[in-house]
Write a protein that holds these residues in place. Structure first.
Motif, PDB file in Angstrom:
ATOM      1  N   LEU A   1     106.516  90.254  79.268  1.00  0.00           N
ATOM      2  CA  LEU A   1     107.740  91.022  79.474  1.00  0.00           C
ATOM      3  C   LEU A   1     108.254  90.901  80.903  1.00  0.00           C
ATOM      4  N   GLY A   2     107.348  90.707  81.861  1.00  0.00           N
ATOM      5  CA  GLY A   2     107.780  90.553  83.238  1.00  0.00           C
ATOM      6  C   GLY A   2     108.455  89.232  83.524  1.00  0.00           C
ATOM      7  N   VAL A   3     108.240  88.236  82.656  1.00  0.00           N
ATOM      8  CA  VAL A   3     108.808  86.904  82.861  1.00  0.00           C
ATOM      9  C   VAL A   3     110.144  86.750  82.134  1.00  0.00           C
ATOM     10  N   GLN A   4     110.306  87.417  81.022  1.00  0.00           N
ATOM     11  CA  GLN A   4     111.490  87.233  80.192  1.00  0.00           C
ATOM     12  C   GLN A   4     112.818  87.463  80.921  1.00  0.00           C
ATOM     13  N   PRO A   5     112.928  88.464  81.820  1.00  0.00           N
ATOM     14  CA  PRO A   5     114.226  88.632  82.515  1.00  0.00           C
ATOM     15  C   PRO A   5     114.653  87.421  83.335  1.00  0.00           C
ATOM     16  N   PHE A   6     113.685  86.637  83.848  1.00  0.00           N
ATOM     17  CA  PHE A   6     114.036  85.475  84.655  1.00  0.00           C
ATOM     18  C   PHE A   6     114.679  84.369  83.815  1.00  0.00           C
ATOM     19  N   THR A   7     114.459  84.382  82.509  1.00  0.00           N
ATOM     20  CA  THR A   7     115.026  83.332  81.660  1.00  0.00           C
ATOM     21  C   THR A   7     116.544  83.449  81.538  1.00  0.00           C
ATOM     22  N   TYR A   8     117.099  84.639  81.838  1.00  0.00           N
ATOM     23  CA  TYR A   8     118.546  84.817  81.698  1.00  0.00           C
ATOM     24  C   TYR A   8     119.333  84.066  82.766  1.00  0.00           C
ATOM     25  N   VAL A   9     118.683  83.663  83.858  1.00  0.00           N
ATOM     26  CA  VAL A   9     119.390  82.924  84.907  1.00  0.00           C
ATOM     27  C   VAL A   9     119.161  81.424  84.778  1.00  0.00           C
ATOM     28  N   ILE A  10     118.606  80.982  83.660  1.00  0.00           N
ATOM     29  CA  ILE A  10     118.395  79.560  83.386  1.00  0.00           C
ATOM     30  C   ILE A  10     119.483  79.104  82.423  1.00  0.00           C
ATOM     31  N   ALA A  11     120.371  78.234  82.880  1.00  0.00           N
ATOM     32  CA  ALA A  11     121.491  77.793  82.037  1.00  0.00           C
ATOM     33  C   ALA A  11     120.997  77.060  80.795  1.00  0.00           C
ATOM     34  N   ALA A  12     119.882  76.344  80.922  1.00  0.00           N
ATOM     35  CA  ALA A  12     119.367  75.585  79.782  1.00  0.00           C
ATOM     36  C   ALA A  12     118.975  76.490  78.621  1.00  0.00           C
ATOM     37  N   ARG A  13     118.654  77.752  78.908  1.00  0.00           N
ATOM     38  CA  ARG A  13     118.308  78.689  77.836  1.00  0.00           C
ATOM     39  C   ARG A  13     119.429  78.769  76.801  1.00  0.00           C
ATOM     40  N   TYR A  14     120.659  78.871  77.258  1.00  0.00           N
ATOM     41  CA  TYR A  14     121.798  79.031  76.351  1.00  0.00           C
ATOM     42  C   TYR A  14     122.206  77.692  75.735  1.00  0.00           C
ATOM     43  N   TYR A  15     122.074  76.626  76.509  1.00  0.00           N
ATOM     44  CA  TYR A  15     122.485  75.317  75.991  1.00  0.00           C
ATOM     45  C   TYR A  15     121.520  74.814  74.920  1.00  0.00           C
ATOM     46  N   ILE A  16     120.237  75.124  75.059  1.00  0.00           N
ATOM     47  CA  ILE A  16     119.268  74.716  74.038  1.00  0.00           C
ATOM     48  C   ILE A  16     119.571  75.401  72.710  1.00  0.00           C
ATOM     49  N   VAL A  17     119.968  76.665  72.769  1.00  0.00           N
ATOM     50  CA  VAL A  17     120.372  77.367  71.538  1.00  0.00           C
ATOM     51  C   VAL A  17     121.554  76.662  70.892  1.00  0.00           C
ATOM     52  N   ILE A  18     122.514  76.253  71.719  1.00  0.00           N
ATOM     53  CA  ILE A  18     123.692  75.554  71.194  1.00  0.00           C
ATOM     54  C   ILE A  18     123.295  74.223  70.571  1.00  0.00           C
TER      55      ILE A  18
END
Length: 377
Positions: A319-336
């Protein structure tokens, strides 16, 4: 903003790229290299698990069970040993990953309809392979047990009892559960992140190191025109590399493409804008090509690889790591990418990741323009 001055800056940057051998190598070779290395190197499909067996009975029934393992694509029956010590030695030496012990009363218990306990020893040094081996073995044993039970009921003339609950499983979007179908599109996101940042992180730093920035700012060109004019050539190159990565995914790795090219182009364009803005910002802040390229690589490759959901599901992260994933642009592009390739989703179904990428792109371009304007003061 003057279109003439904007195109003049873009033209100057195109000449810089054509004269820079390193930039050409990044544009032409890196997509092919990374797609090939990561596409083949990352494979979560576990097959050909080495199996040793200790058949204490040696009956036709036990041999039939071993043939089930031998015919499975997930197992390779390497050898059948004659004692338990040899089985333990094979596990210790790493010659097998799964060891099966068939009891001496195996066929007698099957004939009487009594439960049979088989011993399975698994090499747990690789936890992922061990879990998969256990699951695959349970599947083989479950299928064999159902066949034996049906034969026993038929021979004993016992009434057949229909199960109260039955489950029929159908897998959508990735019917064969091949890991390449969701890994290769994710590789494209990492490739574009690395290439985009490496290219743009050298733009302003190169001008400062060569002493040409003073000449550039002495012209009537505004800071915003310099930012957009320098990003336009790299945007075009990035879209070209995106098309190359998509073509490799579809025609080389045979990943299904069920969406539309328009949706892929829109998502890729927004993602590239965000990545190029990040690279430009790094270039402005560092003013050094070596430092900019190193910071750009660290800021894109490792976070995109580890924190974007490409390698590990974000929901399974601490849970302490998950908030940092929101500032990774690749997170959203991989979903796309996964949605366009496998689900065939359109723009409407991808509103959330697209909006997040638009916000990310606007922030990066704003930071790049503001930092560049301050550096000129």
């Amino acid at each position: 903003m003057s279109l003439r001055r904007l195109l003049a800056v873009s033209r100057k940057e195109v000449f810089q790229v054509l004269r820079d051998f390193r930039s050409l190598l990044i544009v032409l070779l890196m997509p092919l290299m990374l797609m090939t290395v990561l596409g083949y190197g990352i494979n979560l499909d576990t097959r050909h698990i080495r199996v040793f067996a200790f058949d204490r009975e040696g009956s036709p029934a036990s041999q039939d069970l071993l043939k089930r393992f031998e015919s499975s694509e997930y197992f390779d029956l390497v050898a059948t040993v004659t004692d338990y010590r040899a089985l333990a030695a094979a596990l210790d030496d790493g010659r097998c990953q799964l060891a099966i012990v068939i009891p001496h009363d195996f066929s007698a218990r099957l004939h009487d309809g009594r439960p049979v306990n088989l011993q399975a020893l698994v090499d747990g040094s690789d936890a992922n392979t061990a879990e998969l081996a256990i699951g695959y073995a349970q599947g083989v044993l479950g299928a064999y047990g159902a066949t034996v039970q049906a034969d026993y009921l038929r021979k004993s003339n016992a009434p057949t009892v229909n199960p109260v609950l039955s489950v029929e499983v159908r897998t959508w979007f990735n019917e064969d559960l091949e890991s390449k179908n969701f890994i290769v599109p994710g590789v494209a996101a990492i490739v574009m992140a690395v290439i985009g940042v490496l290219l743009t992180s050298l733009t302003i730093a190169r001008e400062w190191e060569r002493g040409t920035m003073e000449q550039l700012i002495s012209t009537p060109v505004t800071a915003l025109e310099i930012v957009i004019g320098k990003l336009l050539p790299y945007f075009a190159l990035g879209m070209l590399d995106t098309a190359v990565c998509a073509a490799i995914a579809v025609w080389w790795f045979e990943v299904p493409f069920r969406g539309s090219l328009a949706t892929l182009a829109v998502g890729s364009g927004i993602y590239l804008t965000a990545i190029l803005g990040l690279g430009f910002w790094i270039s402005v802040v560092t003013k050094n090509q070596l430092a900019a390229s190193q910071i750009g690589l660290v800021a894109t490759f490792l976070p995109s690889f580890l924190l974007s959901g490409f390698t590990f599901p974000i929901e399974q992260m601490p849970l302490g790591v998950q908030p940092f994933t929101y500032v990774i642009a690749a997170r959203y592009y991989i979903v796309i990418l996964k949605s366009v390739f496998l689900r065939g989703s359109g723009l409407g179904a991808l509103a959330d990741p697209l909006i997040a990428l638009v916000a990310y792109a606007l922030i990066m371009v704003f930071l790049a323009k503001r930092s560049f304007h301050k550096s000129l003061a």
